[in-house]
Design an enzyme around this catalytic site. Structure first.
Site, mmCIF file in Angstrom:
data_model
loop_
_atom_site.group_PDB
_atom_site.id
_atom_site.type_symbol
_atom_site.label_atom_id
_atom_site.label_comp_id
_atom_site.label_asym_id
_atom_site.label_seq_id
_atom_site.Cartn_x
_atom_site.Cartn_y
_atom_site.Cartn_z
ATOM 1 C CB THR A 53 7.086 -96.514 18.986
ATOM 2 O OG1 THR A 53 8.160 -96.570 19.926
ATOM 3 C CG2 THR A 53 5.912 -95.796 19.625
ATOM 4 C CB SER B 110 32.792 -109.840 18.809
ATOM 5 O OG SER B 110 32.598 -108.447 18.833
ATOM 6 C CE LYS C 269 29.447 -107.934 16.044
ATOM 7 N NZ LYS C 269 30.195 -108.976 16.753
#
Length: 803
Positions: free
Chosen positions: A364, A681, A724
């Site tokens: 934003t 995954s 990750k």
């Protein structure tokens, strides 16, 4: 029963059909549609016999499968005049009421109701008193029909010229505009004379109500005539004042000048002038006058030609973006490219940018920085939870209190036709019976179409091509594909620790000091304190919670400054941080304390960034059952099944017999069971946990992994790589197993993250096990492969024994 009536009671069994929202009287011919299976069977049973059927009304029309207690006992025996099967499978039926009856017993037989009926054939003697009552009822009904506009007078009066009080009472009752309960009450009165008296009482009440309605309508009409008279006199007064030279400048002349000066396109100006002419002819106090005036006010309030003077300096824009945001190089580069094109092309087609990333990474605020860098106005529209198309396009003027949609309202707020328009949380829109706002946005965000955007309220074309639209989203899978196709997706990943440290130093500390009234003389943060907040008090991809915790520290220091005087100074270090923020919310590391059998650390992607996902497997005595817990989605459960199939196919290589699963049960669990989890995954993670638990070899505690597995053990690529790896780094794990197909994505990772991690790229599950297990596997001799594997209880050892 009246003494003037003769009653004869008879009993009979007939198929019964419950009906909804209507009461059928004797002598009444009416059509209706039969759709319920039980009703169709009852109808077919009646048609196969003497075409007689018992119809009774349900207490509650909303009950689809009523029982005997849900149906009124008193109903009407009807003759089936005609039945037609329609294309949709329903049956349209025309029935004629014969006589009322009461069900003494209702039985469900072969999928439909059969009712045992007590018929009471009461015949009334026509005495002078009865004739007088009939005449009174007929007169009352004539008056009722005159007041009730929905009934045809000639037809109704012709239908009640009857000599039989039984038939007269039923015919009038069938044509009264009453509720179900009142009609059912009349049906339940078997005595014709008592029923006729009750009809007379009801007609008295209904006529009184209709007379009152007519009185109110007459009063409203008189008031409208008075308003028209006042308008006529006001117009004469204005004309007289104008002749005397006392009239002020006409309001309509001012509106006409504003319309001419607004810079509207030709067709819009013509429509505005037409509306102004209508307004001049309307009474000033009328509701239509207010609607028309509001419409003209909105047409004049929307910017038609006013533009912000745009700053096209690429150097200035780069300076502003670097001052406001740290990192995000690809996003900044795309914004600067856009500005460069604006310099070279006079009227380029607008491009719609969409910033996609976890909360708190600056999506934003980037929109605000773009407006600041380009010198444009900035407007923001939050789309979270919007589920009404009218929020985008507005309501038509025919609705009371109608307004333009949020697009036009925001353009009015901006005051220029070329603002930066931020569509916040575009992934959180929904749709229901009121329409689909995402579909309405297709026109807004298409450069080929938004030159003629049409709001339902304004009902004219409005050009949005000069607007720079910027959308933000946390995830993309909830955004419809056509809408995604109209936007250029720029992904904002989570920040590394180094990036968070720099953001805190350069932006957050200064902002929170100013917000709490502190200066550098009152508070100093050391780097180890900021890192401690990042590691021990926040777990996020962005910096929103980091800013919140820094604000908490500043507020506590502000209190001490107020208490001890303006010269009080605090130096925040990792050692004294707990004094301000309390006990650490997260442990420094989520690495397991030791290597364990059947316990593997996986990596997952969520809407708020990456996270650690432990996977546990326990081997139990049983019969080959796989139990999966932890609130896993369908895809993740299928991955677990695929992992087990791979393990069974590789049993010998893992030191297991082919029949090992026959005497064992396996329980696979992913902790934090309250949180839903899904995705493919975790395939190699679950396969490693199963291999470890079955072989008794522990898994290394200092390694994490992610990758999809096939039945043949091939490791497939995954998404969310940066998030990750950041999650592994936050948890203190610096060695990760990844699919070989993801090796090309390493180039997009920050250099600091690449240097900090040791990455293993694998193609096959065999490589995963070779790296992840703390000891090498002991393949089983083929000659002994038919021997069953001993259960944990038979071996007399705990699952963690072999490490």
């Amino acid at each position: 029963m009246s003494t003037s009536a003769r009653e004869k009671n008879e009993q009979r069994k007939l198929p019964m059909m419950p009906i909804r929202d209507m009461v059928i009287f004797p002598f009444m011919v009416t059509p209706f549609v039969v759709g319920r299976e039980s009703s169709v069977r009852a109808l077919e049973e009646a048609l196969s016999g003497d075409r007689k059927i018992f119809l009774a009304t349900q207490h509650d029309a909303g009950v689809d499968e009523p029982s005997a207690k849900d149906i009124y006992q008193v109903g009407t025996i009807c003759n089936i005049v005609q039945s037609v099967r329609m294309p949709d499978g329903n049956i349209k039926v025309l029935v004629e009421g014969i006589e009322r009856a009461k069900a003494t017993e209702i039985v469900d037989t072969d999928g439909f109701f059969v009712a045992t009926l007590r018929r009471s054939r009461a015949a009334a003697e026509v005495t002078p008193a009865v004739e007088q009552l009939m005449q009174r009822v007929t007169t009352l009904f004539e008056n009722y029909v005159k007041l009730q506009q929905s009934l045809n007078y000639e037809t109704m009066i012709a239908g009640v010229r009857l000599d039989d009080p039984t038939k007269l009472s039923d015919v009038i009752a069938a044509n009264l505009q009453l509720g179900i309960e009142e009609k059912q009450e009349l049906l339940g009165i078997f005595d014709p004379i008592a029923r006729l008296s009750r009809v007379a009482d009801i007609l008295d009440v209904e006529i009184e109500k209709l007379d009152l309605d007519r009185t109110v309508q007459s009063r409203v009409k008189r008031q409208m005539e008075r308003a028209q008279k006042e308008y006529y006199l006001n117009e004469k007064i204005k004309a007289i004042q104008k002749e005397l030279g006392r009239g002020e400048k006409s309001e309509f002349d001012e509106l006409r000048k504003k319309i001419e000066a607004a810079g509207m396109p030709k067709d819009v100006m013509e429509k505005a002038m037409q509306e102004l002419k209508k307004l001049e002819a309307m009474p000033p106090m009328s509701a239509e006058s207010t609607v028309s005036r509001n419409y003209l006010d909105w047409l004049l309030a929307v910017p038609w030609k006013k533009r912000s003077r745009e700053t096209r300096s690429v150097d200035q824009a780069e300076k502003v973006l670097n001052e406001d945001h740290y990192g995000l190089e690809k996003v900044k580069e795309r914004i600067l490219e856009f500005l460069a094109v604006r310099q070279l092309v006079k009227n380029p087609k607008g491009s719609i940018l969409c910033f996609a990333g976890p909360p708190g990474v600056g999506k934003t605020s980037l929109g605000m920085s773009i407006a600041k860098a380009t010198g444009r106005k900035f407007v923001r529209l939050s789309l979270g939870g919007v589920r009404d198309e009218a929020e985008i396009r507005g309501h038509r003027r025919t609705y009371i209190g109608a307004l333009p949609g949020q697009i036009i309202q925001s353009m009015k707020k901006a005051g220029t036709r070329n603002p930066v328009f931020l569509l916040d949380e575009v992934d959180k829109m929904a749709s229901d019976f009121r329409g689909d706002p995402a579909s309405a946005l297709l026109e807004v965000l298409d450069p080929e179409q938004n030159t003629t955007f049409q709001d339902h309220y304004l009902d004219v074309d409005y050009d949005l091509s000069d607007v720079l639209f910027v959308a933000t989203a946390n995830v993309l899978h909830t955004i419809p594909a056509p809408l995604q196709d109209r936007m250029e997706i720029l992904r904002l990943h989570g920040y590394t620790e180094v990036e968070k440290l720099e953001i805190a130093r350069n932006y957050l500390l200064k902002k929170q000091r100013e917000a709490t009234g502190l200066t550098l003389k009152n508070i100093v943060f050391q780097d180890d304190a900021i890192l401690a907040i990042i590691r021990a008090y926040t777990r996020e991809a962005g910096v929103r919670n980091l800013e919140r915790e820094i604000g908490n520290v500043c507020r506590k220091v502000a209190r001490r400054v107020v208490k001890n005087g303006p010269k009080h100074k605090e130096t925040i270090t990792a050692a004294n941080l707990a004094e301000f923020l309390g006990v650490a919310k997260f442990r420094d590391s989520e690495v397991h304390e030791r290597n364990e059998v059947g316990l593997v650390t996986g990596l997952a992607w969520t809407e708020v960034g990456g996270s650690i996902l432990s996977t546990e497997v326990q081997v139990l005595d049983g019969k080959g059952k796989l139990t999966i817990t932890g609130q896993l989605g369908d895809v993740m459960q299928e991955s677990a099944q695929a992992a087990l199939s791979y393990i069974r196919g590789k049993a010998a290589a893992l030191g297991l017999s082919r029949e090992f699963y026959r005497n064992l049960d396996l329980h696979l669990h992913v902790p934090e069971g309250a949180i839903p989890k899904d995705g493919p995954s975790a395939g190699i993670t679950m396969a490693t946990a199963l291999a470890s638990a079955l072989s008794g070899i522990a898994v290394r505690r200092d390694i994490a992994m992610t990758g999809e597995i096939t039945l043949r053990g091939k490791v497939l690529p995954i998404g969310g790589l940066k998030e990750k790896l950041l999650a592994a780094q936050r948890a203190g794990i610096f060695e990760v197993i990844l699919p070989a197909a993801n090796e090309k994505d390493i180039a997009d990772l920050p250099e600091a993250l690449r240097n900090a991690m040791k990455l293993h790229f694998v193609d096959q599950m065999d490589e995963v096990l070779r790296i992840a297990l703390a000891a090498p596997l002991q393949p089983l001799d083929e000659s002994a492969s038919m021997l069953p594997i001993p259960s944990p209880a038979d071996r007399g050892e705990s699952p963690a024994a072999r490490q």
